[in-house]
Design a protein around this motif. Structure first.
Motif, mmCIF file in Angstrom:
data_model
loop_
_atom_site.group_PDB
_atom_site.id
_atom_site.type_symbol
_atom_site.label_atom_id
_atom_site.label_comp_id
_atom_site.label_asym_id
_atom_site.label_seq_id
_atom_site.Cartn_x
_atom_site.Cartn_y
_atom_site.Cartn_z
ATOM 1 N N ALA A 120 72.998 7.292 -16.632
ATOM 2 C CA ALA A 120 74.046 7.756 -15.710
ATOM 3 C C ALA A 120 75.293 6.881 -15.834
ATOM 4 O O ALA A 120 76.424 7.385 -15.847
ATOM 5 C CB ALA A 120 73.527 7.737 -14.276
ATOM 6 N N CYS B 4 77.101 4.270 -9.430
ATOM 7 C CA CYS B 4 75.959 4.218 -10.355
ATOM 8 C C CYS B 4 75.575 2.773 -10.670
ATOM 9 O O CYS B 4 74.390 2.443 -10.799
ATOM 10 C CB CYS B 4 76.292 4.952 -11.657
ATOM 11 S SG CYS B 4 76.517 6.730 -11.489
ATOM 12 N N ASN C 246 91.002 8.871 -13.467
ATOM 13 C CA ASN C 246 90.248 7.721 -13.978
ATOM 14 C C ASN C 246 89.851 6.764 -12.857
ATOM 15 O O ASN C 246 88.764 6.181 -12.881
ATOM 16 C CB ASN C 246 91.068 6.980 -15.034
ATOM 17 C CG ASN C 246 91.054 7.689 -16.375
ATOM 18 O OD1 ASN C 246 90.165 8.503 -16.648
ATOM 19 N ND2 ASN C 246 92.023 7.404 -17.216
ATOM 20 N N GLN D 18 82.946 9.255 -20.085
ATOM 21 C CA GLN D 18 83.947 10.153 -19.510
ATOM 22 C C GLN D 18 85.269 9.425 -19.273
ATOM 23 O O GLN D 18 86.348 9.960 -19.549
ATOM 24 C CB GLN D 18 83.427 10.745 -18.197
ATOM 25 C CG GLN D 18 82.288 11.736 -18.378
ATOM 26 C CD GLN D 18 81.734 12.237 -17.055
ATOM 27 O OE1 GLN D 18 82.240 11.899 -15.982
ATOM 28 N NE2 GLN D 18 80.690 13.040 -17.115
ATOM 29 N N ILE D 19 85.179 8.204 -18.765
ATOM 30 C CA ILE D 19 86.399 7.446 -18.467
ATOM 31 C C ILE D 19 87.059 6.955 -19.752
ATOM 32 O O ILE D 19 88.288 6.994 -19.888
ATOM 33 C CB ILE D 19 86.086 6.252 -17.540
ATOM 34 C CG1 ILE D 19 85.519 6.753 -16.213
ATOM 35 C CG2 ILE D 19 87.339 5.414 -17.286
ATOM 36 C CD1 ILE D 19 84.973 5.657 -15.323
ATOM 37 N N GLY E 67 87.026 8.302 -11.295
ATOM 38 C CA GLY E 67 85.869 8.116 -12.167
ATOM 39 C C GLY E 67 85.267 6.731 -12.025
ATOM 40 O O GLY E 67 84.037 6.565 -12.057
ATOM 41 N N GLU F 63 76.985 7.601 -19.169
ATOM 42 C CA GLU F 63 77.680 8.895 -19.133
ATOM 43 C C GLU F 63 79.030 8.766 -18.426
ATOM 44 O O GLU F 63 80.047 9.291 -18.894
ATOM 45 C CB GLU F 63 76.810 9.933 -18.417
ATOM 46 C CG GLU F 63 77.427 11.325 -18.397
ATOM 47 C CD GLU F 63 76.548 12.347 -17.697
ATOM 48 O OE1 GLU F 63 77.031 13.465 -17.450
ATOM 49 O OE2 GLU F 63 75.377 12.025 -17.395
ATOM 50 N N GLN F 64 79.035 8.052 -17.308
ATOM 51 C CA GLN F 64 80.285 7.830 -16.581
ATOM 52 C C GLN F 64 81.275 7.037 -17.433
ATOM 53 O O GLN F 64 82.475 7.332 -17.453
ATOM 54 C CB GLN F 64 80.009 7.074 -15.276
ATOM 55 C CG GLN F 64 79.302 7.879 -14.202
ATOM 56 C CD GLN F 64 80.202 8.931 -13.576
ATOM 57 O OE1 GLN F 64 81.421 8.866 -13.692
ATOM 58 N NE2 GLN F 64 79.607 9.912 -12.936
ATOM 59 N N ASP G 160 83.117 6.567 -8.925
ATOM 60 C CA ASP G 160 81.799 7.163 -9.203
ATOM 61 C C ASP G 160 80.955 6.231 -10.074
ATOM 62 O O ASP G 160 79.737 6.106 -9.876
ATOM 63 C CB ASP G 160 81.966 8.512 -9.913
ATOM 64 C CG ASP G 160 82.630 9.553 -9.028
ATOM 65 O OD1 ASP G 160 82.574 9.410 -7.792
ATOM 66 O OD2 ASP G 160 83.213 10.510 -9.579
ATOM 67 N N LEU G 161 81.614 5.588 -11.032
ATOM 68 C CA LEU G 161 80.911 4.669 -11.936
ATOM 69 C C LEU G 161 80.269 3.527 -11.157
ATOM 70 O O LEU G 161 79.102 3.181 -11.383
ATOM 71 C CB LEU G 161 81.888 4.118 -12.975
ATOM 72 C CG LEU G 161 81.370 2.987 -13.877
ATOM 73 C CD1 LEU G 161 80.203 3.467 -14.727
ATOM 74 C CD2 LEU G 161 82.497 2.458 -14.767
#
Length: 248
Positions: free
Chosen positions: A21, A54, A44, A28-29, A47, A24-25, A50-51
């Motif tokens: 997870a 995790c 960003n 994306q960033i 993001g 994946e984050q 969210d990162l």
């Protein structure tokens, strides 16, 4: 009967779902970490929030050695994020004061430009310090990747707000004149549009158009400031979690 030598294939270990997870984050960033538009930078920052949610779960799965590597980095992240917060706050205040002066018809452009130069000086020093203090990674860990990615996004934010370096060539002067004549290219950032509009303020450009440009920048700065505050709280929480786990 012929005999065959069977070569064994070593398959990579399956990563923990929490690790996947985080990775994946990060991916994306990283795809847009050097973004220059305000909308991309805002995404960003979201993001990163969210990162770090995790990362909170990820920390509980790691040993002390891995966590130690993230402890020093957390201080750097908090320092840079704090500088970015101050920069956005000062920039927004400068824009608001200029708007107010235009409404009073005093047009205090010089004060705005002085403030911009001071802000840019702070930004360039911060970016320079980051580049001069870059670590040579002997071992790349996920926490180190998180740190590097976060710094890259914060640097793109600071660069967005920073005053672009002026070029004294004839071509650049002609380009600036063309920008003023066209009343700012739509692809130009909100900060650059304001810079162009403010410089043209004394050349007869309609005041209401300058005010509109300033208002757009103010709203952009406010959105970025709000999201940066959320990220700052995530960074504090992250450091507290690191300390708590290491002190157990």
């Amino acid at each position: 009967m012929a005999s065959f030598h069977v070569r064994s294939i070593s398959l990579p270990k399956t990563s923990h779902p929490i690790t996947l997870a985080v990775e994946e984050q990060l991916c994306q960033i990283k795809a847009t970490e050097q973004a220059t538009s305000s909308s991309s930078i805002y995404q960003n920052l979201s993001g990163l929030v969210d990162l770090y949610e995790c990362v909170e779960d990820f920390l509980t799965t790691q040993d002390g050695k891995c966590l130690d590597s993230g402890l020093d980095g957390s201080i750097v992240l908090l320092d840079v994020c704090s500088i970015a917060k101050d920069v956005l706050s000062q920039m927004k205040q400068s824009v608001q004061e200029l708007q107010s002066s235009i409404r009073r018809r005093s047009n205090e452009v010089s004060e705005y430009m002085i403030s911009r130069k001071k802000i840019t000086k702070v930004i360039r020093k911060c970016i320079s310090d980051l580049k001069n203090n870059k670590k040579v990674d002997t071992e790349v860990t996920i926490l180190r990747e998180v740190e590097v990615t976060t710094l890259a996004v914060l640097e793109s934010l600071l660069s967005f707000v920073s005053e672009p370096k002026q070029k004294n060539s004839l071509i650049s002067k002609l380009m600036l004149t063309k920008q003023v004549a066209n009343k700012c290219n739509e692809k130009t950032s909100e900060v650059a549009k304001v810079n162009t509009a403010v410089k043209a303020l004394t050349k007869g450009i309609e005041v209401n158009k300058v005010q509109k440009t300033l208002k757009a920048l103010e709203m952009t700065l406010e959105d970025l400031e709000d999201k940066l505050e959320v990220l700052f709280r995530c960074l504090i929480k992250n450091r507290v979690s690191l300390l708590n786990i290491l002190n157990q």
